[in-house]
Design an enzyme around this catalytic site. Sequence first.
Site, PDB file in Angstrom:
ATOM      1  N   THR A 119       0.840  -1.212   0.000  1.00  0.00           N
ATOM      2  CA  THR A 119       0.000   0.000   0.000  1.00  0.00           C
ATOM      3  C   THR A 119       0.871   1.257   0.000  1.00  0.00           C
ATOM      4  O   THR A 119       0.594   2.225  -0.719  1.00  0.00           O
ATOM      5  CB  THR A 119      -0.914  -0.008   1.254  1.00  0.00           C
ATOM      6  OG1 THR A 119      -1.685  -1.199   1.228  1.00  0.00           O
ATOM      7  CG2 THR A 119      -1.829   1.204   1.297  1.00  0.00           C
ATOM      8  N   ASP A 141       2.976  -8.009  10.336  1.00  0.00           N
ATOM      9  CA  ASP A 141       4.311  -8.568  10.056  1.00  0.00           C
ATOM     10  C   ASP A 141       5.445  -7.742  10.667  1.00  0.00           C
ATOM     11  O   ASP A 141       6.561  -8.230  10.779  1.00  0.00           O
ATOM     12  CB  ASP A 141       4.547  -8.663   8.538  1.00  0.00           C
ATOM     13  CG  ASP A 141       3.462  -9.469   7.839  1.00  0.00           C
ATOM     14  OD1 ASP A 141       2.864 -10.337   8.492  1.00  0.00           O
ATOM     15  OD2 ASP A 141       3.222  -9.217   6.645  1.00  0.00           O
ATOM     16  N   ARG A 176       4.368 -34.810  23.056  1.00  0.00           N
ATOM     17  CA  ARG A 176       4.422 -34.616  21.606  1.00  0.00           C
ATOM     18  C   ARG A 176       5.333 -33.465  21.200  1.00  0.00           C
ATOM     19  O   ARG A 176       5.654 -32.588  22.005  1.00  0.00           O
ATOM     20  CB  ARG A 176       3.022 -34.264  21.080  1.00  0.00           C
ATOM     21  CG  ARG A 176       2.134 -35.454  20.942  1.00  0.00           C
ATOM     22  CD  ARG A 176       0.745 -35.015  20.558  1.00  0.00           C
ATOM     23  NE  ARG A 176      -0.083 -36.190  20.315  1.00  0.00           N
ATOM     24  CZ  ARG A 176      -1.409 -36.181  20.313  1.00  0.00           C
ATOM     25  NH1 ARG A 176      -2.072 -35.071  20.557  1.00  0.00           N
ATOM     26  NH2 ARG A 176      -2.074 -37.290  20.053  1.00  0.00           N
ATOM     27  N   ARG A 289      -4.814 -11.852  12.660  1.00  0.00           N
ATOM     28  CA  ARG A 289      -5.182 -10.538  12.110  1.00  0.00           C
ATOM     29  C   ARG A 289      -6.504 -10.009  12.639  1.00  0.00           C
ATOM     30  O   ARG A 289      -6.794  -8.813  12.529  1.00  0.00           O
ATOM     31  CB  ARG A 289      -5.265 -10.627  10.579  1.00  0.00           C
ATOM     32  CG  ARG A 289      -3.945 -10.865   9.914  1.00  0.00           C
ATOM     33  CD  ARG A 289      -3.785 -10.131   8.621  1.00  0.00           C
ATOM     34  NE  ARG A 289      -4.901 -10.159   7.734  1.00  0.00           N
ATOM     35  CZ  ARG A 289      -4.845 -10.565   6.466  1.00  0.00           C
ATOM     36  NH1 ARG A 289      -3.688 -11.004   5.970  1.00  0.00           N
ATOM     37  NH2 ARG A 289      -5.887 -10.511   5.699  1.00  0.00           N
TER      38      ARG A 289
HETATM   39  O1  F6P Z   1       0.907  -9.146   5.420  1.00  0.00           O
HETATM   40  C1  F6P Z   1      -0.030  -9.656   6.317  1.00  0.00           C
HETATM   41  C2  F6P Z   1      -0.286 -11.122   6.048  1.00  0.00           C
HETATM   42  O2  F6P Z   1      -1.194 -11.603   7.027  1.00  0.00           O
HETATM   43  C3  F6P Z   1       0.970 -12.004   6.000  1.00  0.00           C
HETATM   44  O3  F6P Z   1       1.490 -12.301   7.267  1.00  0.00           O
HETATM   45  C4  F6P Z   1       0.450 -13.198   5.246  1.00  0.00           C
HETATM   46  O4  F6P Z   1       1.498 -13.859   4.593  1.00  0.00           O
HETATM   47  C5  F6P Z   1      -0.501 -12.568   4.246  1.00  0.00           C
HETATM   48  O5  F6P Z   1      -0.870 -11.299   4.779  1.00  0.00           O
HETATM   49  C6  F6P Z   1      -1.746 -13.374   3.977  1.00  0.00           C
HETATM   50  O6  F6P Z   1      -2.487 -12.745   2.988  1.00  0.00           O
HETATM   51  P1  F6P Z   1      -4.010 -13.061   2.641  1.00  0.00           P
HETATM   52  O7  F6P Z   1      -4.852 -12.142   3.456  1.00  0.00           O
HETATM   53  O8  F6P Z   1      -4.117 -12.756   1.182  1.00  0.00           O
HETATM   54  O9  F6P Z   1      -4.278 -14.492   2.975  1.00  0.00           O
END
Ligand code: F6P
Length: 362
Positions: A119, A141, A176, A289
Amino acid sequence: MKIKRIGILTGGGDCSGLNAVLRTFVKKAIHTHGIEVIGFLDGYEGLVKNKYKKLENKDVSGILTIGGTILGTSNVANPFKYVIQEKPKLITKDLSKQALQVYKKLKLDGLVCIGGDGTLSTAYKLLQIGMNIIGVPKTIDNDLMHTDKTFGFDTAVSVAAEAIDRLHTTAQSHHRVMIIEVMGRYAGWIALYSGVAGGGDIILIPEIPYKMEKILETLKYRERLGKKFTIIVVAEGAKPEGGKIFVSKIIESSPDPVRLGGIGIHLGEEIGKRSGKECRVVVLGHLQRGGSPVPSDRILASSYGYEALNLVLKNKFGYMVALQNNKIVPVSLSKIAGKIKPVPIDHELIQMSKGIGVSFGI
Ligand code: F6P
């Protein structure tokens, strides 16, 4: 220039804290300065397609603690490489002029782009074609240059650390090897921080390619110490020495089409085969997220929103707000675009972990 009307958008993958930025920015703009705020919907798609909403106080009230973004986002839309379906295939078109027309038609004095490296690289290009841009660093990230932290990171680490805590008790009970794959793309920030916070025994990050033999040695060593379980925290971008990164899918319609993933499953199979131990794999995925931001992300995101508006008021365009030594400072977008910040291999958390016997697979 006296600012009358400003645009704002959230781009790329969502993360916790986006709404906190919007809330502070919009409240301060309207309340203190009488500036109108136009929120573009679904990231750059809204800018290209003229989809927006005038943001009022009521739109941003009560959203501080809510995950996601009230504006919607997209990690596919890019005005310079806009993907269009022209049957039978997808083609890309440069629709940046169309985006500029929307910006001009709406009589915007500037545009705030909240996002990660994709972005913000696009934001830098928009600056070059004549838009007044301010960037705000967002990503779980934590891989953006020139900022000590991006918002969303602490929440992702907290989710991952909680998952590791939960895996500990079940790993212990069943003797495990538990492998947890976390996000982070080409950087190991989430794996390192959650691995340290959760007390992982082996932490694998992209910056330190691992050797399988070393992982197996660590399992044996732990056994000799009487420890019958092992927790491995692996970043999705980790790879074996001399080997390739694991790609889970290619999204043709995305300007950054590669999605990582699969290393966890691979490790589980390989370690199971070679050590005879029972392994289980958890891929944490988008749980990192979603949901409400932790307090530190609420505070950081709010501060970014506040300082972004201050830059707008000073007409200091072409900059991203960044956290450096506990202060929010402006950093030129030219220094951020197209770069990512890896974990330094002499990072103090790596040294500390090694000092207490945590293995990085080398
Ligand atoms: O950049 C954020 C992120 O969550 C990364 O850690 C991950 O690799 C990617 O986006 C996943 O993307 P998407 O939302 O397209 O699955």
